[in-house]
Write an enzyme that holds these catalytic residues in place. Structure first.
Site, short mmCIF file in Angstrom:
data_model
loop_
_atom_site.label_atom_id
_atom_site.label_comp_id
_atom_site.label_asym_id
_atom_site.label_seq_id
_atom_site.Cartn_x
_atom_site.Cartn_y
_atom_site.Cartn_z
N ALA A 1 -50.52 -6.98 2.87
CA ALA A 1 -49.44 -7.82 2.30
C ALA A 1 -48.24 -7.89 3.24
CB ALA A 1 -49.05 -7.30 0.92
N LYS B 1 -61.03 -6.96 4.42
CA LYS B 1 -59.85 -6.51 5.17
C LYS B 1 -60.26 -5.76 6.43
CE LYS B 1 -56.72 -6.32 1.25
NZ LYS B 1 -56.22 -5.52 0.13
N1 LIG Z 1 -51.70 -10.34 -5.69
C1 LIG Z 1 -51.62 -9.63 -4.55
O1 LIG Z 1 -51.04 -8.54 -4.48
C2 LIG Z 1 -52.24 -10.17 -3.29
C3 LIG Z 1 -51.98 -9.53 -2.07
C4 LIG Z 1 -52.53 -10.06 -0.90
C5 LIG Z 1 -53.34 -11.17 -0.97
N2 LIG Z 1 -53.61 -11.75 -2.19
C6 LIG Z 1 -54.47 -12.92 -2.20
O2 LIG Z 1 -53.72 -14.05 -2.64
C7 LIG Z 1 -54.62 -15.00 -3.22
C8 LIG Z 1 -54.07 -15.43 -4.58
O3 LIG Z 1 -53.99 -14.31 -5.42
P1 LIG Z 1 -53.39 -14.45 -6.91
O4 LIG Z 1 -53.22 -13.07 -7.39
O5 LIG Z 1 -52.24 -15.39 -6.92
O6 LIG Z 1 -54.64 -15.17 -7.65
P2 LIG Z 1 -54.61 -15.98 -9.04
O7 LIG Z 1 -53.44 -15.57 -9.87
O8 LIG Z 1 -55.97 -15.92 -9.62
O9 LIG Z 1 -54.35 -17.50 -8.58
C9 LIG Z 1 -55.29 -18.21 -7.85
C10 LIG Z 1 -54.83 -19.64 -7.82
O10 LIG Z 1 -55.68 -20.36 -6.92
C11 LIG Z 1 -55.97 -21.61 -7.54
N3 LIG Z 1 -57.17 -22.21 -6.97
C12 LIG Z 1 -58.45 -21.78 -7.07
N4 LIG Z 1 -59.27 -22.64 -6.43
C13 LIG Z 1 -58.48 -23.62 -5.91
C14 LIG Z 1 -58.71 -24.77 -5.16
N5 LIG Z 1 -59.94 -25.13 -4.78
N6 LIG Z 1 -57.66 -25.55 -4.80
C15 LIG Z 1 -56.39 -25.22 -5.18
N7 LIG Z 1 -56.10 -24.12 -5.91
C16 LIG Z 1 -57.14 -23.33 -6.26
C17 LIG Z 1 -56.11 -21.28 -8.99
O11 LIG Z 1 -56.05 -22.46 -9.74
P3 LIG Z 1 -56.77 -22.60 -11.18
O12 LIG Z 1 -55.89 -21.89 -12.14
O13 LIG Z 1 -56.81 -24.09 -11.38
O14 LIG Z 1 -58.13 -22.01 -11.04
C18 LIG Z 1 -54.90 -20.38 -9.16
O15 LIG Z 1 -53.73 -21.15 -9.34
C19 LIG Z 1 -55.99 -14.31 -3.28
O16 LIG Z 1 -56.77 -14.71 -2.18
C20 LIG Z 1 -55.64 -12.84 -3.15
O17 LIG Z 1 -56.69 -12.09 -2.58
C21 LIG Z 1 -53.06 -11.29 -3.33
#
Ligand SMILES: NC(=O)c1ccc[n+]([C@@H]2O[C@H](COP(=O)([O-])OP(=O)(O)OC[C@H]3O[C@@H](n4cnc5c(N)ncnc54)[C@H](OP(=O)(O)O)[C@@H]3O)[C@@H](O)[C@H]2O)c1
Length: 360
Positions: free
Chosen positions: A157, A228
Site C-alpha cells: 500500500a 505480491k
Molecule cells: N483495501 C485495501 O487495503 C487495499 C490495499 C491495496 C490494494 N487493494 C486493491 O484495491 C482494489 C480495490 O479494492 P477495494 O477494497 O476497493 O475493493 P471493493 O470494495 O470490492 O471495490 C471494487 C470496485 O471495483 C469495481 N469493479 C469491478 N469490476 C469492474 C469493472 N470491470 N469496471 C469498473 N469497475 C469494476 C466494483 O464495482 P461493482 O460494485 O459494480 O462490482 C467496485 O466498485 C483491489 O484490487 C485490491 O486488491 C486494496
C-alpha cells in the site's frame, strides 16, 4: 463548483483522470482527491470519469465528492470500452486511468492503454502479478512509449518497496532473496489471534474493517500474497511465474467451494485446525505468520512458525515487513516495514503516483 475547479480551464489541464472502481479504495481516492484539490495540490488534475462495473459518470470536470456513486448505466458494454471511447482522442493533457478494481478484465487492458499513450495507476495486482505474458506486455508497452505505470499501491500500500528494488537493480545490485509478511490483513489476523476468540470471528472483523480483499479467501488462500511476491520479484527483474511458487492455503476444499452466501458460515471451518497450530506454536514459544519467500530456485507462500527474534516476527497491526538480501546487502539485509493495508493509505499511494506522473 469550488473556486479551484471553476478555474480549471481545459487549456490549463495537465491531466484528465478516469477512476475505475468505487469500492473502499475508489471512494477513498475520491475523498483524497477532493482534499488535494481543496489544498490546491491537484489543481491541474481534472476528474473526467468515474465508473464501477455497472454505472458510470462522465463530465468535463467532475467534483470528486459528488461522483462517489455513479448511477448512469454504462453507455458501452464494458467499463473498459467506455474508457477507450472516453480517451480515444489524445489531447494536450495526460490521460490517466486509475484501476481501483480487483477485476482481471480491467487488468488485462493495462498494456493496451499504455500502448495508446494512456497512463495507468493501479491498486489491482492482476496486472503485474498476473501471468508472465501479461507482465511482459505491460513492460513492453511502457518501454515503447511515454505512458507511465504507477504500481506503488499494489504491494505494501505505497511502502517504498518496488521503487527500492528497482533502484537497487538499476544500480547494478543483484537481489538474491526476498522474504516478507506481505499481507496487511493476514498480519493483522495473526497478530491478534491469541485463542481468545475463534479465527473466523477475526476474519469477519477484518473484512468489516476493509482490511481483507473483497473475498477474504483471496487472502486466506495465499493467492493475494502470491501475486505480491510475483510483483516484488518482477520489480527486481526476475521473471518469476506463478507455477514456480508453492502456495499452501489456510483452508480446505469445502471452504474453497463455498458460494458467497455460504461463506460466512463456512469460515468456521478455519477454527479447529488453526487452533491446533496456535496451541502448538504457543507451547514452543514461537509466533505464527504467513510468509512469502523467494530465493533462486525456490518460492513459497504459507503459514510459518517464527522464533520471536526472527526479523519477520515483529510486524504489528497491519504492518508489512520485507527483508531483502542482495550482493550489496549480503551480511545484514535491508528491511522495510510499515502499514500495508487500508483504503486510505492505498488511495494516497495511488494519488502519489498520479501526482508524480503529472510532474514528469
Ligand atoms: N483495501 C485495501 O487495503 C487495499 C490495499 C491495496 C490494494 N487493494 C486493491 O484495491 C482494489 C480495490 O479494492 P477495494 O477494497 O476497493 O475493493 P471493493 O470494495 O470490492 O471495490 C471494487 C470496485 O471495483 C469495481 N469493479 C469491478 N469490476 C469492474 C469493472 N470491470 N469496471 C469498473 N469497475 C469494476 C466494483 O464495482 P461493482 O460494485 O459494480 O462490482 C467496485 O466498485 C483491489 O484490487 C485490491 O486488491 C486494496
Amino acid at each position: 463548483m469550488s473556486a479551484v475547479l471553476a478555474s480549471l480551464r481545459e487549456a490549463d489541464r495537465v491531466a484528465e483522470l478516469c477512476l475505475l472502481g468505487t469500492g473502499g479504495v475508489g471512494k477513498a481516492v475520491l475523498n483524497r482527491l477532493a482534499e488535494l484539490q481543496d489544498a490546491g495540490v491537484a489543481r491541474h488534475i481534472a476528474l473526467v470519469a468515474v465508473a464501477n462495473s455497472r454505472c458510470g459518470q462522465r463530465g468535463s470536470t467532475l467534483q470528486p465528492r459528488q461522483a462517489r456513486d455513479p448511477v448512469a448505466l454504462l453507455s458501452r458494454a464494458t467499463s473498459m470500452e467506455w474508457v477507450d471511447d472516453l480517451f480515444s482522442v489524445p489531447g494536450s493533457a495526460r490521460r490517466i486511468v486509475i484501476d481501483a478494481t480487483a477485476s482481471d478484465a480491467v487488468a488485462a487492458r493495462h498494456a493496451h492503454w499504455l500502448a495508446q499513450g494512456i497512463d495507468v495507476v493501479t491498486a489491482n495486482k492482476l496486472g503485474q502479478g498476473g501471468s508472465l505474458l501479461r507482465w511482459q506486455a505491460i513492460r513492453a508497452a511502457q518501454s515503447s512509449g511515454r505512458a507511465r505505470y504507477g504500481d506503488a499501491a499494489t504491494v505494501g500500500a505505497g511502502l517504498p518497496l518496488l521503487r527500492t528494488l528497482r533502484a537497487l537493480t538499476a544500480g547494478g545490485d543483484r537481489i538474491t532473496s526476498i522474504s516478507g509478511v506481505l499481507s496487511g490483513s493476514l498480519a493483522w489476523l495473526f497478530d491478534r489471534y491469541d485463542g481468545s476468540q475463534p479465527f473466523s470471528a477475526l476474519v469477519r472483523e477484518a473484512r468489516d474493517l476493509g482490511y481483507t480483499e473483497p473475498d477474504p479467501r483471496d487472502d486466506l488462500s495465499g493467492a493475494d500474497v502470491c501475486r505480491k511476491l510475483l510483483i516484488l520479484a518482477r520489480a527486481a527483474g526476475i521473471a518469476l511465474s506463478e507455477s514456480e511458487i508453492k502456495v499452501t492455503p489456510l483452508f480446505d476444499a469445502a471452504l474453497a467451494l463455498a458460494t458467497h452466501t455460504e461463506l460466512d458460515t463456512a469460515l468456521s471451518r478455519l477454527d479447529a485446525p488453526l487452533r491446533l497450530r496456535l496451541d502448538a506454536a504457543k507451547s514452543r514459544n514461537v509466533s505464527l505468520r504467513v510468509v512469502a519467500r523467494w530465493r533462486e530456485g525456490t518460492a513459497t507462500v504459507g503459514l510459518e512458525t517464527l522464533a520471536f527474534d526472527d526479523e519477520l516476527a515483529h510486524a504489528a497491526g497491519t504492518d508489512n515487513r520485507v527483508v531483502i538480501h542482495s550482493t550489496r546487502y549480503q551480511q545484514r539485509p535491508l528491511g522495510i516495514q510499515g502499514p500495508g493495508a487500508g483504503a486510505d493509505i492505498t488511495a494516497a499511494a495511488l494519488l502519489d503516483d498520479v501526482l508524480s506522473i503529472t510532474a514528469a
